[in-house]
Motif scaffolding. Structure first.
Motif, mmCIF file in Angstrom:
data_model
loop_
_atom_site.group_PDB
_atom_site.id
_atom_site.type_symbol
_atom_site.label_atom_id
_atom_site.label_comp_id
_atom_site.label_asym_id
_atom_site.label_seq_id
_atom_site.Cartn_x
_atom_site.Cartn_y
_atom_site.Cartn_z
ATOM 1 N N LEU A 1 47.098 30.135 35.090
ATOM 2 C CA LEU A 1 47.402 29.175 36.151
ATOM 3 C C LEU A 1 48.769 29.407 36.778
ATOM 4 O O LEU A 1 48.942 29.227 37.985
ATOM 5 C CB LEU A 1 47.327 27.751 35.598
ATOM 6 N N ASN A 2 49.743 29.830 35.959
ATOM 7 C CA ASN A 2 51.125 29.888 36.418
ATOM 8 C C ASN A 2 51.661 31.290 36.663
ATOM 9 O O ASN A 2 52.830 31.439 37.017
ATOM 10 C CB ASN A 2 52.029 29.182 35.396
ATOM 11 N N ALA A 3 50.813 32.319 36.482
ATOM 12 C CA ALA A 3 51.270 33.681 36.730
ATOM 13 C C ALA A 3 50.165 34.563 37.308
ATOM 14 O O ALA A 3 50.289 35.090 38.414
ATOM 15 C CB ALA A 3 51.830 34.294 35.442
ATOM 16 N N MET A 4 49.075 34.723 36.584
ATOM 17 C CA MET A 4 48.045 35.683 36.981
ATOM 18 C C MET A 4 47.306 35.254 38.247
ATOM 19 O O MET A 4 47.132 36.061 39.170
ATOM 20 C CB MET A 4 47.048 35.887 35.831
ATOM 21 N N ASN A 5 46.855 34.021 38.297
ATOM 22 C CA ASN A 5 46.106 33.561 39.475
ATOM 23 C C ASN A 5 46.922 33.653 40.762
ATOM 24 O O ASN A 5 46.464 34.234 41.755
ATOM 25 C CB ASN A 5 45.614 32.128 39.272
ATOM 26 N N PRO A 6 48.142 33.106 40.802
ATOM 27 C CA PRO A 6 48.877 33.142 42.064
ATOM 28 C C PRO A 6 49.337 34.536 42.476
ATOM 29 O O PRO A 6 49.425 34.827 43.674
ATOM 30 C CB PRO A 6 50.085 32.227 41.810
ATOM 31 N N ILE A 7 49.617 35.423 41.517
ATOM 32 C CA ILE A 7 50.165 36.733 41.871
ATOM 33 C C ILE A 7 49.086 37.809 41.927
ATOM 34 O O ILE A 7 48.990 38.547 42.919
ATOM 35 C CB ILE A 7 51.273 37.132 40.867
ATOM 36 N N LEU A 8 48.252 37.910 40.889
ATOM 37 C CA LEU A 8 47.254 38.976 40.875
ATOM 38 C C LEU A 8 46.114 38.704 41.853
ATOM 39 O O LEU A 8 45.676 39.596 42.585
ATOM 40 C CB LEU A 8 46.700 39.151 39.461
ATOM 41 N N LEU A 9 45.608 37.467 41.865
ATOM 42 C CA LEU A 9 44.488 37.155 42.752
ATOM 43 C C LEU A 9 44.916 36.978 44.202
ATOM 44 O O LEU A 9 44.068 36.883 45.093
ATOM 45 C CB LEU A 9 43.773 35.888 42.269
ATOM 46 N N ASN A 10 46.221 36.940 44.432
ATOM 47 C CA ASN A 10 46.724 36.766 45.789
ATOM 48 C C ASN A 10 46.381 37.945 46.692
ATOM 49 O O ASN A 10 46.243 37.788 47.906
ATOM 50 C CB ASN A 10 48.244 36.572 45.740
ATOM 51 N N SER A 11 46.207 39.132 46.093
ATOM 52 C CA SER A 11 46.027 40.339 46.903
ATOM 53 C C SER A 11 44.576 40.784 47.035
ATOM 54 O O SER A 11 44.296 41.749 47.739
ATOM 55 C CB SER A 11 46.835 41.491 46.292
ATOM 56 N N VAL A 12 43.634 40.120 46.339
ATOM 57 C CA VAL A 12 42.250 40.587 46.392
ATOM 58 C C VAL A 12 41.651 40.312 47.768
ATOM 59 O O VAL A 12 42.073 39.402 48.483
ATOM 60 C CB VAL A 12 41.382 39.913 45.299
ATOM 61 N N ILE A 13 40.647 41.092 48.124
ATOM 62 C CA ILE A 13 40.006 40.924 49.426
ATOM 63 C C ILE A 13 39.229 39.608 49.456
ATOM 64 O O ILE A 13 38.845 39.071 48.411
ATOM 65 C CB ILE A 13 39.069 42.110 49.737
ATOM 66 N N TYR A 14 38.984 39.116 50.648
ATOM 67 C CA TYR A 14 38.319 37.818 50.810
ATOM 68 C C TYR A 14 36.907 37.829 50.241
ATOM 69 O O TYR A 14 36.439 36.822 49.706
ATOM 70 C CB TYR A 14 38.282 37.445 52.294
ATOM 71 N N ASP A 15 36.225 38.961 50.323
ATOM 72 C CA ASP A 15 34.834 39.039 49.875
ATOM 73 C C ASP A 15 34.691 39.387 48.405
ATOM 74 O O ASP A 15 33.599 39.708 47.946
ATOM 75 C CB ASP A 15 34.070 40.062 50.723
ATOM 76 N N ASN A 16 35.783 39.324 47.657
ATOM 77 C CA ASN A 16 35.711 39.420 46.196
ATOM 78 C C ASN A 16 35.563 37.998 45.674
ATOM 79 O O ASN A 16 36.504 37.218 45.692
ATOM 80 C CB ASN A 16 36.989 40.076 45.661
ATOM 81 N N ALA A 17 34.363 37.656 45.188
ATOM 82 C CA ALA A 17 34.034 36.244 44.984
ATOM 83 C C ALA A 17 34.060 35.783 43.533
ATOM 84 O O ALA A 17 33.795 34.618 43.256
ATOM 85 C CB ALA A 17 32.643 35.955 45.561
#
Length: 394
Positions: free
Chosen positions: A112-128
């Motif tokens: 919640l406080n590291a991986m989601n905001p930083i790692l998932l921030n760069s994935v493409i929109y169609d990665n669901a």
């Protein structure tokens, strides 16, 4: 100042503001703060609060999170091994490595406080996969939207490249993951904690049942996803974890692209499943997320459940009927299970399938409803939550 230069500077300012905003999540103290740990424990307990181990943890939640925080500050190893078991998911046996609840709380906090905001921030929109606001329905709707766009430009002529990875979770190399951690994070304590969760699965691969594994699997091929979208500029690329499709009007182009993608995936340690990776004609339909898509001559998009999903649902009902008569399952549990199964077909063109499932449900449990003299037809319908054909007997 020209309009182009002004637009460029505004974009640069937005990028810098975004970088400054993300810096707050690259902080070990934020991950292990009492506030973060408390919220993470509450969220980790959702859906499993009936377990005795979770109830004991929640009763002493302040003591537990304080003790865990002290261990993390002293750089102690908080890993406690795995609870291993097998599940049968849609006919496929999967080995689950579930972590203990105390470790699950820490994983929830770092997600919640590291991986989601930083790692998932760069994935493409169609990665669901594994993202808030997305999921299987989002992925299926995105495919439908593109098929409408494709029909407006090319009609129903085209081809579909279906890509599937072989033993995806088990084959992910740790060195690629750790390199990504060091590229995205600067706090060495955050990196060490992420490395520890990865190393817990051995020398290679990730285990199912860990939230950090889900996020790592989502972002593992992110560089290749951006290559497909931004370099090759393919609009018809959709993905959900290891299930990928690329829709394009030129078959020759897809054949060349497939050879190129094989090399790119090999660089990150991913091997393609030869049986499930193929190019098919759009007119004949294709499969994505256990759903058969058809684009008709009039531009209508038809979504049907795969035959294996229907067969599995019928077998599941029959097996539950046996468990009910053996006294292992209650009728209420079976009702809830069937409502969930039935709901997965509602969003598809499967009226006949749903009707046949309802008839089977009614046939298997008709005696129980006849003996239930306390319910009228309408009351029974409200109680079971299934269609009228199932509850008419009351």
């Amino acid at each position: 100042m020209s309009r182009r230069k002004g637009r460029y500077e505004r974009r640069q300012q937005k990028r810098e503001a975004k970088k400054q905003h993300l810096k707050q999540y690259d902080d070990f103290n934020n991950v292990i703060s009492l506030k973060s740990m408390y919220k993470s424990a509450k969220k980790a307990a959702c859906g499993v609060s009936w377990k005795a181990s979770v109830q004991r943890y929640i009763l002493a939640i302040l003591f537990r999170i304080t003790h865990t925080r002290q261990d993390l500050l002293k750089e102690k190893d908080i890993r406690q091994g795995f609870i291993e078991f097998d599940i049968n998911e849609r006919g496929k046996v999967r080995h689950i490595k579930s972590v203990h609840f105390n470790e699950r709380v820490v994983q929830k906090s770092i997600c919640l406080n590291a991986m989601n905001p930083i790692l998932l921030n760069s994935v493409i929109y169609d990665n669901a996969a594994s993202q808030k606001g997305k999921g299987t329905h989002f992925a299926l709707n995105r495919v439908t939207d593109y098929l409408h766009w494709h029909y407006r430009h090319y009609g129903n002529k085209g081809y579909v490249l279906s890509i599937d990875f072989k033993s995806y979770f088990e084959s992910i190399p740790h060195d690629v993951l750790k390199e990504n951690f060091r590229r995205k994070f600067k706090d060495t304590r955050v990196i060490k904690l992420l490395d520890d969760f990865v190393d817990a699965f051995g020398e290679r691969g990730l285990g199912l049942g860990s939230e950090t594994s889900q996020i790592n699997a989502v972002v593992h091929t992110d560089r290749i996803d951006h290559y497909i979208k931004e370099v090759e500029r393919i609009k018809g690329f959709r993905k959900y974890m290891d299930d990928n499709i690329i829709i394009h009007p030129d078959k020759g182009y897809l054949q060349e692209l497939l050879w190129e993608l094989k090399d790119l995936y090999a660089e990150v340690g991913v091997t393609l499943n030869q049986k499930k990776t193929h190019i098919s004609d759009l007119k004949h339909g294709f499969t994505f997320l256990k759903t058969r898509f058809f684009l008709t001559d009039t531009g209508k998009v038809i979504k049907k459940p795969c035959r294996e999903r229907i067969t599995a649902a019928r077998r599941k009902l029959k097996k539950q009927a046996k468990l009910y008569h053996q006294g292992i399952m209650t009728l209420d549990d079976i009702k809830q299970s069937y409502i969930s199964t039935r709901g997965s077909f509602v969003h598809k063109n499967a009226r006949r399938t749903i009707h046949n499932l309802d008839m089977l449900y009614k046939k298997l449990f008709e005696k129980e409803y006849k003996n239930d003299t306390g319910n009228t037809g309408n009351e029974a319908k409200q109680d079971t939550g299934v269609c009228r054909s199932v509850t008419a007997e009351g």
